[in-house]
Design an enzyme around this catalytic site. Sequence first.
Site, PDB file in Angstrom:
ATOM      1  N   CYS A 479       0.872  -1.199  -0.010  1.00 52.69           N
ATOM      2  CA  CYS A 479      -0.157   0.141   0.187  1.00 52.69           C
ATOM      3  C   CYS A 479       0.823   1.325  -0.019  1.00 52.69           C
ATOM      4  O   CYS A 479       2.128   1.128  -0.697  1.00 52.69           O
ATOM      5  CB  CYS A 479      -1.042  -0.094   1.190  1.00 52.69           C
ATOM      6  SG  CYS A 479      -0.106   0.112   2.696  1.00 52.69           S
ATOM      7  N   ILE A 480       0.426   2.298   0.816  1.00 52.80           N
ATOM      8  CA  ILE A 480       1.398   3.700   0.387  1.00 52.80           C
ATOM      9  C   ILE A 480       2.620   3.385   1.261  1.00 52.80           C
ATOM     10  O   ILE A 480       3.512   3.871   0.736  1.00 52.80           O
ATOM     11  CB  ILE A 480       0.244   4.745   1.271  1.00 52.80           C
ATOM     12  CG1 ILE A 480      -0.623   5.073   0.153  1.00 52.80           C
ATOM     13  CG2 ILE A 480       1.418   6.019   1.220  1.00 52.80           C
ATOM     14  CD1 ILE A 480      -1.827   6.136   0.593  1.00 52.80           C
TER      15      ILE A 480
END
Length: 534
Positions: A479-480
């Site tokens: 993810c981020i």
Amino acid sequence: MAVSKSSVNSKPKVTFWEFFQSLGKTFMLPVALLSFCGIMLGIGSSLSSDNVIAELPWLGTPWIKSIFLWMTAIGDFAFGYLPVMFAIAIPLGLARDNKGVAAFSGFVGFVILNIAISFYLKQAGLLEIQDELLLKKQNIKFILGIQTIDTGILGSIMVGVIVYFLHEKFQKTKLPDAFSFFGGVRFVPIITLLTMSLIGLIIPFIWPFFAAGINGLGNLIQGAGIFAPLLFGAGERFLLPFGLHHILVTLIRLTEAGGTLEVCQNEVSGALLIFRAELNCPTVTDFSVSATRFLSQGKMPTFLGGLPGAALAMYHCAKPENRSKIKGLLISGVIACMVGGTTEPIEFLFLFVAPFLYAIHAILTGLGFMVMGLLDVTIGNTDGNLIDFVVLGVLQGTKTNWYLVPIVAGIWFVVYYGIFRFAITRFNIPTPGREKDDNMESESTTFTSNTNIGSSGYNSEGILAALGGKDNIVSLDNCITRLRLSVHDISLVDEKALKNFRALGVVKLNDHNLQVVIGTQVQSVKDELDALIK
């Protein structure tokens, strides 16, 4: 330790909890584009407005104005095509193999669903209705040129999830020789077409119940009054460590749960979509606080003031001889937070060592949402960073009350600094630079070398070894800020070694699934790991 052949050939089952974690992660692809398009829309609409041109006449020069009108048109793209992007992004993100086929099937499923719905509406005579109010009541609109029931983001999420399960079940389908051309991955869009065409005939009967459920959730949230933003902001932070915050955010910002408002004679649902519609509507003079109280402005006290204050407290509480070692880590975390709106590089420095501090942080974040709403600040978008503050706050004029943000952020800076410095020193919390042995190496000397640094700035070979080697990896995504992994044997994962290789934290979800918090360079690390595994 070798991984047995039987364990390599068996894939760990995905639990209900893990599925929703992965589902929330898939939302980030369209949401990231949405955030960028919101910035373009904000710049374009503000600098091409008549009020700004009256103050700065040179902006009315035809070619200059055309540039900003072009930015407005481009920025509006993501909002107009958001449902189809979700339908594509969800199977793309969830699928482990043949992701391109999954994404293609997502598009097929979305279009076929709406064609089937349109077919039913036509057979039922509902498309012959000329009364706009009646069509509006039935929620019948044109989507991709198809007159259908607008199921919104919830409908596209349903399409994406169904397509994902079809993809996982049928991508290796073997057909008789006469039909073998249609087997394998080619069968996925075919079965998608057939399945979604049947579901589309059912949707007109069941969708009112789904809509009523979302509206009920929206009424429950709105019924909390001034405390609604507090519950939303704190809830988002509490869900973040588990990777489930994207689901809450999507419901509030992109569905009826975030409210419904008429903008420019169009009924718009979802806090972010309401703000976008008002931003793009020439007759709107003031943005609606009821929508923006769930948007960027609520994050700004914490993102622009609070977390930088926490970072400074951690720096001052570090041992003097270690401050130079952690300075770069803290500064990069503050920049990621204030400029990029990415908070995990700072939050994960204290989440694992002092969960009660994270709980205080979550509540203060929720209070920031509530205070911004009470002060009638109206700054939209999703990130809560300096870019949102300037583009969707300052450039929109004083009607957004942007000048209150630095004041509240300053107060949050002082509060966070005081709370964190007191707690760290009072309870001897081992935040960066305060560990008993900062140079402590892993018991496994295999992983202690930090010489093979890749372009990501991390030793990806060492990280892979600390994860138990490539044979231990079942699936790898990110993810981020976090690597998301499924492994055959979690006992092979060396948590100390991962931290020696600059991982900020390790979250073990169960016997097969974990997350490794890397930071803003996680995509580069993931790409290097992919190359090593292959």
